[in-house]
Design an enzyme around this catalytic site. Structure first.
Site, PDB file in Angstrom:
ATOM      1  N   GLY A  19       0.946  -1.347  -0.113  1.00 50.64           N
ATOM      2  CA  GLY A  19      -0.004  -0.135  -0.113  1.00 50.64           C
ATOM      3  C   GLY A  19       0.931   1.320   0.011  1.00 50.64           C
ATOM      4  O   GLY A  19       0.646   2.285  -0.808  1.00 50.64           O
ATOM      5  N   ALA A  95      10.877  -1.872   1.404  1.00 49.66           N
ATOM      6  CA  ALA A  95      10.310  -3.277   1.983  1.00 49.66           C
ATOM      7  C   ALA A  95      10.488  -3.284   3.382  1.00 49.66           C
ATOM      8  O   ALA A  95      11.591  -2.966   3.954  1.00 49.66           O
ATOM      9  CB  ALA A  95      11.448  -4.101   0.974  1.00 49.66           C
ATOM     10  N   THR A  98       7.183  -7.476   9.731  1.00 56.92           N
ATOM     11  CA  THR A  98       7.307  -7.368  10.908  1.00 56.92           C
ATOM     12  C   THR A  98       7.233  -8.970  11.685  1.00 56.92           C
ATOM     13  O   THR A  98       6.658  -9.783  10.746  1.00 56.92           O
ATOM     14  CB  THR A  98       5.802  -6.863  11.615  1.00 56.92           C
ATOM     15  OG1 THR A  98       4.820  -7.440  11.112  1.00 56.92           O
ATOM     16  CG2 THR A  98       6.177  -5.440  11.491  1.00 56.92           C
ATOM     17  N   GLN A 153       8.931   0.142  20.694  1.00 56.61           N
ATOM     18  CA  GLN A 153       7.654  -0.407  20.887  1.00 56.61           C
ATOM     19  C   GLN A 153       7.300  -1.838  21.736  1.00 56.61           C
ATOM     20  O   GLN A 153       8.306  -2.523  21.281  1.00 56.61           O
ATOM     21  CB  GLN A 153       6.933  -0.347  19.556  1.00 56.61           C
ATOM     22  CG  GLN A 153       5.388  -0.855  19.510  1.00 56.61           C
ATOM     23  CD  GLN A 153       4.591  -0.193  20.482  1.00 56.61           C
ATOM     24  OE1 GLN A 153       4.482  -0.130  21.554  1.00 56.61           O
ATOM     25  NE2 GLN A 153       4.053   1.080  19.719  1.00 56.61           N
ATOM     26  N   GLY A 155       7.028  -5.328  22.119  1.00 58.07           N
ATOM     27  CA  GLY A 155       7.070  -6.605  21.198  1.00 58.07           C
ATOM     28  C   GLY A 155       7.655  -6.098  20.056  1.00 58.07           C
ATOM     29  O   GLY A 155       7.564  -7.014  19.115  1.00 58.07           O
ATOM     30  N   TYR A 159      12.299  -5.075  15.166  1.00 57.58           N
ATOM     31  CA  TYR A 159      11.718  -4.191  14.319  1.00 57.58           C
ATOM     32  C   TYR A 159      12.340  -2.773  14.607  1.00 57.58           C
ATOM     33  O   TYR A 159      12.823  -1.925  13.869  1.00 57.58           O
ATOM     34  CB  TYR A 159      10.178  -3.978  14.326  1.00 57.58           C
ATOM     35  CG  TYR A 159       9.469  -3.125  13.377  1.00 57.58           C
ATOM     36  CD1 TYR A 159       9.433  -3.574  11.932  1.00 57.58           C
ATOM     37  CD2 TYR A 159       9.184  -1.794  13.563  1.00 57.58           C
ATOM     38  CE1 TYR A 159       8.666  -2.702  10.979  1.00 57.58           C
ATOM     39  CE2 TYR A 159       8.510  -0.970  12.793  1.00 57.58           C
ATOM     40  CZ  TYR A 159       8.475  -1.304  11.390  1.00 57.58           C
ATOM     41  OH  TYR A 159       7.957  -0.557  10.589  1.00 57.58           O
ATOM     42  N   GLY A 190       4.619   7.665  10.952  1.00 59.81           N
ATOM     43  CA  GLY A 190       4.041   6.917  12.268  1.00 59.81           C
ATOM     44  C   GLY A 190       2.882   5.970  11.804  1.00 59.81           C
ATOM     45  O   GLY A 190       3.220   5.358  10.836  1.00 59.81           O
ATOM     46  N   TYR A 191       1.718   5.875  12.793  1.00 62.07           N
ATOM     47  CA  TYR A 191       0.856   4.891  12.316  1.00 62.07           C
ATOM     48  C   TYR A 191       0.049   5.571  11.155  1.00 62.07           C
ATOM     49  O   TYR A 191      -0.688   6.399  11.249  1.00 62.07           O
ATOM     50  CB  TYR A 191      -0.300   4.900  13.698  1.00 62.07           C
ATOM     51  CG  TYR A 191       0.734   3.986  14.968  1.00 62.07           C
ATOM     52  CD1 TYR A 191       0.845   2.854  14.842  1.00 62.07           C
ATOM     53  CD2 TYR A 191       1.288   4.850  15.741  1.00 62.07           C
ATOM     54  CE1 TYR A 191       1.288   2.098  15.661  1.00 62.07           C
ATOM     55  CE2 TYR A 191       1.952   4.109  16.537  1.00 62.07           C
ATOM     56  CZ  TYR A 191       1.926   2.798  16.879  1.00 62.07           C
ATOM     57  OH  TYR A 191       2.434   2.098  17.774  1.00 62.07           O
TER      58      TYR A 191
END
Length: 253
Positions: A19, A95, A98, A153, A155, A159, A190-191
């Site tokens: 995307g 590219a 996660t 972050q 978990g 990453y 960001g998100y």
């Protein structure tokens, strides 16, 4: 004023059928670039969707299969594309994968798989384009990092480490190439409104959005606009920069 060139600048975009990658391809093509999206050919449904999405660009965007974790394969790919097009002028490393887990539960495979794509992939592609760029005296490299490389972050030790490493790599390479007409910069999204964030449970996604000062998730277009800005011919005085595109989610001086 943009520097005159006998042919359109050739841009490679890794992760180009995702995307975010697709929108980067679109905006670079709209800026007059000849764009080649690089991604895994095994994703046949995504490749087909991508080709439908870019059908209106009259051949300005093409797809080439590539595995950025394969050093020798990247070398062969870049050599072939340089021979075919005369140059590779712009590289966008988008590219990424996660493999989330807390460190107590993370396997060596989860660590290594992510590093091979998210960090080794940046090295593999940059290593093979930078020589031609410096010889020709022009290049734009834009590496996609992440706000989580800046903040960490839960978990995502793998990453976050890789994405922080992307900017450290970019700064060092920027110093090596600055006098050769080649800029190297990082964009840290960001998100964003992507399938990965869409998969987050609704209440957690609502908490994320509540923490973003502009009050919404980013869009692929927000990120692609920043990439196209840094990849412009007349952006030659910007190098070693990390451009955060996060709606104010993380601010730093």
């Amino acid at each position: 004023m943009s520097q005159a060139t006998p042919h359109p600048r050739v841009a490679l975009v890794t992760g180009g059928i995702g995307g975010l990658g697709t929108e980067i391809c679109r905006q670079l093509a709209q800026a007059g670039r000849r764009v080649i999206a690089l991604d895994l050919a095994s994703r046949e449904d995504r490749v087909a969707t991508f080709k439908d999405d870019i059908a209106g660009f009259d051949g300005a965007i093409a797809f080439e299969p590539a595995d950025v974790s394969d050093f020798d394969g990247c070398q062969q790919l870049v050599a072939r594309l340089e021979q075919q097009h005369g140059s590779v002028d712009i590289l966008v490393n988008a590219a990424g994968i996660t493999r989330d887990a807390s460190l107590r539960k993370m396997t060596q495979q989860q660590w290594q798989e992510l590093m091979r794509v998210n960090l080794d992939g940046v090295f593999n592609m940059c290593r093979h384009v930078v020589e031609g760029m410096t010889v020709r005296g022009f290049g734009r490299i834009v590496n996609i990092s992440s706000v989580n490389g800046q903040t960490g972050q839960f978990g995502q030790t793998n990453y976050s480490a890789a994405k922080a490493g992307v900017h450290g790599f970019s700064m060092a390479l920027a110093r090596e190439t600055a006098r050769k007409g080649v800029t190297v910069n990082t964009v840290s999204p960001g998100y964003c409104d992507t399938p990965m964030v869409a998969a987050v449970p609704d209440e957690i996604r609502a908490q994320i959005i509540a923490g973003i000062p502009v009050g919404r998730l980013g869009s692929p277009a927000d990120i692609a606009r920043a990439v196209a800005f840094l990849a412009a011919d007349d952006a030659g005085y910007l190098t070693g920069v990390n451009l955060p595109v996060n709606g104010g989610y993380f601010m730093s001086f």
